[in-house]
Design a protein around this motif. Structure first.
Motif, PDB file in Angstrom:
ATOM      1  N   MET A   1       0.840  -1.197   0.000  1.00 31.59           N
ATOM      2  CA  MET A   1       0.000   0.000   0.000  1.00 31.59           C
ATOM      3  C   MET A   1       0.880   1.254   0.000  1.00 31.59           C
ATOM      4  SD  MET A   1      -2.800   1.229   2.859  1.00 31.59           S
ATOM      5  CE  MET A   1      -3.830  -0.221   2.646  1.00 31.59           C
ATOM      6  N   ASP A   2       0.501   2.232  -0.787  1.00 25.87           N
ATOM      7  CA  ASP A   2       1.179   3.517  -0.800  1.00 25.87           C
ATOM      8  C   ASP A   2       0.650   4.332   0.379  1.00 25.87           C
ATOM      9  OD1 ASP A   2       2.189   6.034  -1.254  1.00 25.87           O
ATOM     10  OD2 ASP A   2       1.156   6.359  -3.163  1.00 25.87           O
ATOM     11  N   HIS A   3       1.324   4.246   1.520  1.00 27.51           N
ATOM     12  CA  HIS A   3       0.821   4.875   2.737  1.00 27.51           C
ATOM     13  C   HIS A   3       0.602   6.365   2.557  1.00 27.51           C
ATOM     14  CE1 HIS A   3       2.025   1.553   5.828  1.00 27.51           C
ATOM     15  NE2 HIS A   3       1.451   1.066   4.757  1.00 27.51           N
ATOM     16  N   ALA A   4       1.593   7.055   1.980  1.00 25.57           N
ATOM     17  CA  ALA A   4       1.481   8.505   1.841  1.00 25.57           C
ATOM     18  C   ALA A   4       0.316   8.874   0.920  1.00 25.57           C
ATOM     19  CB  ALA A   4       2.790   9.081   1.305  1.00 25.57           C
ATOM     20  N   GLY A   5       0.156   8.130  -0.172  1.00 24.25           N
ATOM     21  CA  GLY A   5      -0.928   8.419  -1.093  1.00 24.25           C
ATOM     22  C   GLY A   5      -2.292   8.168  -0.484  1.00 24.25           C
ATOM     23  N   VAL A   6      -2.444   7.056   0.244  1.00 27.61           N
ATOM     24  CA  VAL A   6      -3.726   6.742   0.878  1.00 27.61           C
ATOM     25  C   VAL A   6      -4.022   7.763   1.974  1.00 27.61           C
ATOM     26  CG1 VAL A   6      -4.979   5.038   2.253  1.00 27.61           C
ATOM     27  CG2 VAL A   6      -3.598   4.300   0.304  1.00 27.61           C
ATOM     28  N   LEU A   7      -3.004   8.187   2.705  1.00 23.53           N
ATOM     29  CA  LEU A   7      -3.212   9.166   3.764  1.00 23.53           C
ATOM     30  C   LEU A   7      -3.664  10.507   3.171  1.00 23.53           C
ATOM     31  CD1 LEU A   7      -3.041   9.318   6.832  1.00 23.53           C
ATOM     32  CD2 LEU A   7      -0.684  10.127   6.594  1.00 23.53           C
ATOM     33  N   ARG A   8      -3.080  10.905   2.045  1.00 22.73           N
ATOM     34  CA  ARG A   8      -3.531  12.144   1.393  1.00 22.73           C
ATOM     35  C   ARG A   8      -4.981  12.016   0.938  1.00 22.73           C
ATOM     36  NH1 ARG A   8       1.728  11.982  -0.880  1.00 22.73           N
ATOM     37  NH2 ARG A   8       0.888  10.994  -2.769  1.00 22.73           N
ATOM     38  N   LEU A   9      -5.331  10.871   0.387  1.00 21.50           N
ATOM     39  CA  LEU A   9      -6.710  10.643  -0.041  1.00 21.50           C
ATOM     40  C   LEU A   9      -7.658  10.661   1.153  1.00 21.50           C
ATOM     41  CD1 LEU A   9      -8.549   9.914  -2.466  1.00 21.50           C
ATOM     42  CD2 LEU A   9      -8.138   7.505  -1.897  1.00 21.50           C
ATOM     43  N   PHE A  10      -7.243  10.034   2.237  1.00 20.91           N
ATOM     44  CA  PHE A  10      -8.060  10.017   3.448  1.00 20.91           C
ATOM     45  C   PHE A  10      -8.275  11.430   3.977  1.00 20.91           C
ATOM     46  CE2 PHE A  10      -8.164  10.006   8.115  1.00 20.91           C
ATOM     47  CZ  PHE A  10      -9.283   9.231   8.349  1.00 20.91           C
ATOM     48  N   ASP A  11      -7.218  12.216   4.035  1.00 21.25           N
ATOM     49  CA  ASP A  11      -7.347  13.588   4.522  1.00 21.25           C
ATOM     50  C   ASP A  11      -8.327  14.391   3.673  1.00 21.25           C
ATOM     51  OD1 ASP A  11      -5.722  13.448   6.733  1.00 21.25           O
ATOM     52  OD2 ASP A  11      -3.962  14.296   5.767  1.00 21.25           O
ATOM     53  N   ARG A  12      -8.239  14.211   2.375  1.00 24.10           N
ATOM     54  CA  ARG A  12      -9.098  15.002   1.491  1.00 24.10           C
ATOM     55  C   ARG A  12     -10.543  14.508   1.525  1.00 24.10           C
ATOM     56  NH1 ARG A  12      -6.532  14.143  -2.812  1.00 24.10           N
ATOM     57  NH2 ARG A  12      -7.938  12.827  -4.043  1.00 24.10           N
ATOM     58  N   ARG A  13     -10.730  13.212   1.378  1.00 23.63           N
ATOM     59  CA  ARG A  13     -12.088  12.681   1.247  1.00 23.63           C
ATOM     60  C   ARG A  13     -12.837  12.562   2.576  1.00 23.63           C
ATOM     61  NH1 ARG A  13     -13.330  13.000  -4.158  1.00 23.63           N
ATOM     62  NH2 ARG A  13     -11.994  11.688  -5.449  1.00 23.63           N
ATOM     63  N   MET A  14     -12.120  12.112   3.613  1.00 19.32           N
ATOM     64  CA  MET A  14     -12.784  11.797   4.874  1.00 19.32           C
ATOM     65  C   MET A  14     -12.679  12.897   5.916  1.00 19.32           C
ATOM     66  SD  MET A  14     -14.261   8.900   4.521  1.00 19.32           S
ATOM     67  CE  MET A  14     -14.540   8.274   6.180  1.00 19.32           C
ATOM     68  N   ARG A  15     -11.868  13.907   5.636  1.00 16.97           N
ATOM     69  CA  ARG A  15     -11.719  14.979   6.605  1.00 16.97           C
ATOM     70  C   ARG A  15     -12.120  16.327   6.001  1.00 16.97           C
ATOM     71  NH1 ARG A  15      -6.065  14.990   9.367  1.00 16.97           N
ATOM     72  NH2 ARG A  15      -7.224  16.154  10.941  1.00 16.97           N
ATOM     73  N   ARG A  16     -11.351  16.803   5.036  1.00 21.71           N
ATOM     74  CA  ARG A  16     -11.612  18.142   4.517  1.00 21.71           C
ATOM     75  C   ARG A  16     -12.928  18.231   3.737  1.00 21.71           C
ATOM     76  NH1 ARG A  16      -7.782  22.919   2.619  1.00 21.71           N
ATOM     77  NH2 ARG A  16      -9.448  24.348   2.060  1.00 21.71           N
ATOM     78  N   ASP A  17     -13.200  17.252   2.879  1.00 16.43           N
ATOM     79  CA  ASP A  17     -14.350  17.351   1.968  1.00 16.43           C
ATOM     80  C   ASP A  17     -15.507  16.435   2.341  1.00 16.43           C
ATOM     81  OD1 ASP A  17     -12.823  19.129   0.503  1.00 16.43           O
ATOM     82  OD2 ASP A  17     -12.086  17.603  -0.888  1.00 16.43           O
ATOM     83  N   ALA A  18     -15.433  15.737   3.451  1.00 11.47           N
ATOM     84  CA  ALA A  18     -16.479  14.773   3.791  1.00 11.47           C
ATOM     85  C   ALA A  18     -17.787  15.485   4.112  1.00 11.47           C
ATOM     86  CB  ALA A  18     -16.054  13.921   4.976  1.00 11.47           C
ATOM     87  N   PRO A  19     -18.915  14.979   3.598  1.00  8.74           N
ATOM     88  CA  PRO A  19     -20.213  15.561   3.944  1.00  8.74           C
ATOM     89  C   PRO A  19     -20.616  15.158   5.358  1.00  8.74           C
ATOM     90  CG  PRO A  19     -20.517  13.609   2.587  1.00  8.74           C
ATOM     91  CD  PRO A  19     -19.040  13.851   2.663  1.00  8.74           C
ATOM     92  N   PRO A  20     -21.545  15.894   5.983  1.00 10.32           N
ATOM     93  CA  PRO A  20     -21.993  15.521   7.326  1.00 10.32           C
ATOM     94  C   PRO A  20     -22.729  14.192   7.300  1.00 10.32           C
ATOM     95  CG  PRO A  20     -23.420  17.212   6.405  1.00 10.32           C
ATOM     96  CD  PRO A  20     -22.264  17.061   5.445  1.00 10.32           C
TER      97      PRO A  20
END
Length: 261
Positions: free
Chosen positions: A1-20
């Protein structure tokens, strides 16, 4: 797994842009902080921040004022890669209380394994998916019995989600006859690539039998059916070794910081 890539995706999708998680909560993007604001029974808190030593204290003070004006407590959910590096110390100085750190663990949906035959042993508890108020009550009761903590707030939040977004989660019960002996849930956030595993608990007398593994594998199949790419878990020390054996990889640590109203 590309840890850095998945972490960036997680930050964007599940934190910054996640809907309520339901219509009663609003997402507020303050530029360097994204927070969720709802009612007194909802989860209120900061889900993402991009701060530095120069602006962190002012941003923390702003959130304290915001939730204080509403009269609700809130959580600042931090991750080990958040900045500044001393964010946790700054939160403590601002009157927050640190919760127990947990491991942020991620697996590709196809990774978790289960016994042949679908994850349920013929001689063990059967797994049942429920999406109604009765099932939520049973799951909360298992959680209270397993962890010795009150589940009233969790019950209120899940019932609220059931009313406003019933397709956003599934509760799985492990039933020994008519008795619920385990519970867990999976949460879906459309458009994020991730499904979250939460609330896993097994009552005394049924632990150490592979039931935790079976419930993870069962929910992995639910995630696959919804088209999710990754499973994500905030894992306690007792769960992390089991998840690691199932193919989960640790990306960091998450620590909740709580502030009462």
């Amino acid at each position: 797994m590309d840890h850095a890539g998945v972490l960036r995706l997680f930050d964007r999708r599940m934190r910054r842009d996640a809907p309520p998680d339901h219509a009663g909560v609003r997402v507020e993007d303050r530029g360097d902080v994204v927070r969720w604001t709802g009612g007194p029974h909802d989860w209120n808190g900061v889900v993402w921040s991009d701060l530095d030593a120069a602006n962190a204290d002012a941003a923390i003070a702003e959130q304290v004022r915001h939730y204080g004006a509403l009269g609700v407590g809130f959580e600042w959910k931090t991750y080990s890669h958040d900045t500044p590096a001393d964010l946790g110390e700054r939160l403590l100085c601002a009157g927050f209380t640190a919760g127990e750190p947990e491991s942020l663990m991620v697996a590709e949906v196809a990774a978790p394994t289960a016994p042949a035959g679908g994850g349920e042993r013929p001689d063990g508890p059967r797994l049942v998916d429920v999406t109604d108020a009765v099932g939520i009550d049973l799951a909360v009761g298992v959680h209270e019995a397993a962890f010795g903590t009150g589940g009233g707030r969790s019950r209120d939040q899940l019932l609220e989600r059931l009313a406003h977004a019933p397709d956003s989660f599934v509760v799985t019960l492990a039933m020994a006859g008519d008795r619920p002996v385990g519970s867990a849930r999976i949460e879906f956030t459309p458009g994020t690539d991730f499904a979250g595993l939460w609330g896993g608990g097994i009552v005394t007398g049924f632990r150490g039998r592979g039931l935790h593994r079976d419930m993870v594998a069962h929910r992995a199949r639910l995630a696959a059916d919804r088209g999710a790419r990754f499973l994500v878990v905030d894992a306690m020390p007792t769960s992390a070794p089991i998840l690691r054996r199932l193919g989960f990889e640790r990306l960091g640590t998450t620590t909740p910081y709580l502030r009462e109203p």
